[in-house]
Design a protein around this motif. Structure first.
Motif, short mmCIF file in Angstrom:
data_model
loop_
_atom_site.label_atom_id
_atom_site.label_comp_id
_atom_site.label_asym_id
_atom_site.label_seq_id
_atom_site.Cartn_x
_atom_site.Cartn_y
_atom_site.Cartn_z
N GLU A 227 0.83 -1.20 0.00
CA GLU A 227 0.00 0.00 0.00
C GLU A 227 0.87 1.26 0.00
OE1 GLU A 227 -3.80 0.79 2.55
OE2 GLU A 227 -2.12 1.75 3.56
N ASP A 228 0.63 2.14 -0.96
CA ASP A 228 1.37 3.41 -1.01
C ASP A 228 0.68 4.33 -2.00
OD1 ASP A 228 3.41 5.32 -0.51
OD2 ASP A 228 4.85 3.68 -0.24
N LYS A 229 1.18 5.55 -2.10
CA LYS A 229 0.62 6.52 -3.03
C LYS A 229 1.05 6.18 -4.46
CE LYS A 229 0.53 10.21 0.43
NZ LYS A 229 1.06 11.54 0.83
N THR A 230 0.30 6.73 -5.41
CA THR A 230 0.50 6.39 -6.82
C THR A 230 1.93 6.65 -7.28
OG1 THR A 230 -1.81 6.88 -7.31
CG2 THR A 230 -0.28 6.89 -9.17
N GLU A 231 2.49 7.77 -6.91
CA GLU A 231 3.84 8.13 -7.37
C GLU A 231 4.86 7.08 -6.95
OE1 GLU A 231 7.09 11.79 -6.88
OE2 GLU A 231 5.19 11.83 -5.78
N VAL A 232 4.75 6.59 -5.72
CA VAL A 232 5.69 5.59 -5.23
C VAL A 232 5.47 4.25 -5.95
CG1 VAL A 232 6.41 4.27 -3.20
CG2 VAL A 232 5.84 6.70 -2.98
N LEU A 233 4.20 3.86 -6.11
CA LEU A 233 3.90 2.57 -6.72
C LEU A 233 4.33 2.52 -8.19
CD1 LEU A 233 0.38 1.83 -5.20
CD2 LEU A 233 2.61 1.02 -4.42
N THR A 234 4.10 3.59 -8.93
CA THR A 234 4.51 3.59 -10.34
C THR A 234 6.03 3.54 -10.47
OG1 THR A 234 4.33 6.03 -10.36
CG2 THR A 234 2.45 4.77 -11.17
N ARG A 235 6.72 4.18 -9.54
CA ARG A 235 8.19 4.12 -9.57
C ARG A 235 8.68 2.70 -9.27
NH1 ARG A 235 9.02 8.24 -6.48
NH2 ARG A 235 9.34 7.15 -4.50
N GLU A 236 8.06 2.04 -8.29
CA GLU A 236 8.47 0.67 -7.95
C GLU A 236 8.08 -0.31 -9.06
OE1 GLU A 236 7.19 -0.51 -4.09
OE2 GLU A 236 8.32 1.07 -3.07
N LEU A 237 6.96 -0.04 -9.71
CA LEU A 237 6.55 -0.89 -10.82
C LEU A 237 7.56 -0.81 -11.96
CD1 LEU A 237 4.31 -2.72 -11.99
CD2 LEU A 237 3.23 -0.65 -12.89
N ALA A 238 7.97 0.41 -12.30
CA ALA A 238 8.96 0.60 -13.37
C ALA A 238 10.30 -0.03 -13.01
CB ALA A 238 9.13 2.09 -13.66
N ALA A 239 10.64 -0.02 -11.72
CA ALA A 239 11.92 -0.58 -11.28
C ALA A 239 11.89 -2.11 -11.19
CB ALA A 239 12.30 0.00 -9.92
N GLY B 169 -0.43 14.49 -2.61
CA GLY B 169 0.16 13.20 -2.92
C GLY B 169 -0.86 12.12 -3.19
N HIS B 170 -2.09 12.30 -2.71
CA HIS B 170 -3.16 11.35 -3.01
C HIS B 170 -3.78 11.71 -4.35
CE1 HIS B 170 -3.36 9.28 0.90
NE2 HIS B 170 -3.03 10.45 1.41
N CYS B 171 -3.83 10.75 -5.28
CA CYS B 171 -4.38 11.07 -6.60
C CYS B 171 -5.85 11.44 -6.51
CB CYS B 171 -4.17 9.90 -7.55
SG CYS B 171 -4.90 8.35 -7.01
N LEU B 172 -6.57 10.89 -5.53
CA LEU B 172 -7.99 11.20 -5.39
C LEU B 172 -8.19 12.68 -5.04
CD1 LEU B 172 -10.63 8.91 -3.84
CD2 LEU B 172 -10.70 11.33 -3.29
N ARG B 173 -7.22 13.27 -4.35
CA ARG B 173 -7.31 14.70 -4.05
C ARG B 173 -7.38 15.52 -5.33
NH1 ARG B 173 -6.13 19.16 -1.05
NH2 ARG B 173 -5.07 20.78 -2.22
N ALA B 174 -6.50 15.22 -6.29
CA ALA B 174 -6.47 15.99 -7.53
C ALA B 174 -7.78 15.85 -8.29
CB ALA B 174 -5.30 15.53 -8.39
#
Length: 315
Positions: A133-145, A205-210
Motif C-alpha cells: 500500500e502506497d501513493k501512486t507516485e511511489v507505486l509507479t516508480r516501484e513498478l517501473a523498477a 500526494g493522493h491522486c484522489l485529491r487531484a
C-alpha cells in the motif's frame, strides 16, 4: 547478436546499479551481501571492461559520471529484462503458483482487500499476493523498477506507459453531516448548489485529491485548511460538522457505518475515477495478471444507493 563471451557479468551490473542508487560503496556492498573490497574490485573490473569510468569517488562522496549515469540506466533495463526472463521460466508450468507483489493505493485497499483476499485464495489456492500500500507516485516508480509485478491504481493519475485492465468506474458522491442543507435532498447535487461550500479534501500526494479538487474548483467551493491523510479521517471530520467532502462509491458502505452522514449523488457529468490493474509492458506475467483482474472485477462491490434508506425524516 554477438555470440562471443561478454567481458562483464550481470552481477557486476547489479553492483553498479546498487552504488548509483545508494551513492555509497559501503551501503551497496551491504545491499548486495558482499564485502566492500569485493564490490570495489568487481566494479573496477567492470570499468576496465567497458573502458569508461562509471563513478567519481573520494573519501567523502560517490557520484556517477555523465557516462556512468547513461550506462547505469542501460544496466538497470538489462537487469529488469533478466529478472523477467527468470520469472517467465519459473512460471512456465503455472503462472499463478508463487508470489505476486501488487501495489494498491490507500483509498482503495481498506475497502476492497477484506473481501477480495479470501476470493483470491479460493480461486488461486497456490498463489500468494503480497499487497504493497502506497501513493501512486511511489507505486509507479516501484513498478517501473521491477520491485512490483502490478499495481491497482486510478488511471486519472499519471501512471506512465503501462498495460492496463480496467476493473471499475468509481463515481464520487457528496457526503455531508446529518442535517446539513446540502444533504437534505435525494436528487443529484449540481455544481451551482456547491458554490461557496466548505469542502474537506485529502492531503497532497493522493491522486484522489487531484480528481476531487478539479470538480470542486469548477463548482467554486472553498477548500478548508485541514487536509486528511485518509478517507476515514475525512468522513469523521465531516460527521463532526467541519464541512462536506467527496467520497468514492467504493468507500461509502464502510464510512457510512462508521460515521453519521448524508450521502447524495452528483449530477452528470459525474466526477469519478477509473480503477485498473496496471503492469509493465512486455512482462511475462501479463496472462496471469489478466486472470487476476478478472477476479477483481467479479468481486468488486456494487455501487451503493445515493443515501442509506430508512424511515422518512419529515423534511
Amino acid at each position: 547478436m554477438r555470440l562471443q563471451p561478454h567481458p562483464f557479468t550481470l552481477r557486476q551490473l547489479q553492483y553498479a546499479v546498487a552504488v548509483a542508487d545508494s551513492l555509497s560503496f559501503r551501503k551497496a556492498a551491504t545491499l548486495c551481501h558482499v564485502s566492500q573490497p569485493s564490490l570495489s574490485a568487481q566494479l573496477a573490473q567492470l570499468e576496465e571492461a567497458l573502458g569508461v569510468r562509471l563513478f567519481e569517488r573520494d573519501k567523502k562522496r560517490v557520484l556517477p559520471t555523465a557516462a556512468g549515469q547513461r550506462l547505469v540506466e542501460r544496466a538497470r533495463r538489462l537487469l529488469l529484462e533478466a529478472d523477467d526472463l527468470q520469472e517467465e521460466a519459473r512460471r512456465v508450468g503455472n503462472p499463478l503458483d508463487g508470489t505476486l507483489r501488487i501495489g494498491i493505493i490507500p483509498t482503495v485497499s481498506p475497502y476492497l482487500l477484506p473481501s477480495l483476499t479470501p476470493a483470491l485464495r479460493r480461486r488461486f489456492a497456490r498463489l500468494t499476493v503480497a499487497w504493497v500500500e502506497d501513493k501512486t507516485e511511489v507505486l509507479t516508480r516501484e513498478l517501473a523498477a521491477g520491485t512490483l509485478d502490478a499495481a491497482l491504481l486510478a488511471l486519472e493519475a499519471d501512471v506512465g506507459d503501462v498495460e492496463q485492465d480496467i476493473i471499475a468506474r468509481d463515481a464520487f458522491f457528496l457526503v455531508t453531516p446529518k442535517g446539513h442543507p446540502l444533504g437534505a435532498k435525494d436528487t443529484p447535487v449540481t455544481p451551482s448548489e456547491l458554490r461557496d461550500a466548505k469542502v474537506l479534501l485529502l492531503d497532497e500526494g493522493h491522486c484522489l485529491r487531484a480528481q476531487a479538487l478539479a470538480f470542486c474548483t469548477r463548482a467554486r467551493t472553498h477548500e478548508q485548511e485541514f487536509r486528511a491523510t485518509s478517507l476515514s479521517t475525512l468522513a469523521q471530520m465531516v460527521a463532526g460538522g467541519a464541512g462536506v467532502t467527496l467520497l468514492p462509491a467504493l468507500a461509502l458502505p464502510t464510512e457510512s457505518r462508521r460515521a453519521d452522514l448524508d450521502i447524495r449523488p452528483i449530477a452528470a457529468p459525474t466526477p469519478h475515477r477509473t480503477l485498473a490493474l496496471v503492469w509493465r509492458r512486455g512482462t511475462p506475467l501479463a496472462s496471469a495478471l489478466k486472470q487476476l483482474s478478472a477476479v477483481l472485477r467479479e468481486h468488486y462491490p456494487d455501487t451503493p444507493p445515493a443515501r442509506p434508506r430508512g424511515p422518512a425524516r419529515g423534511r
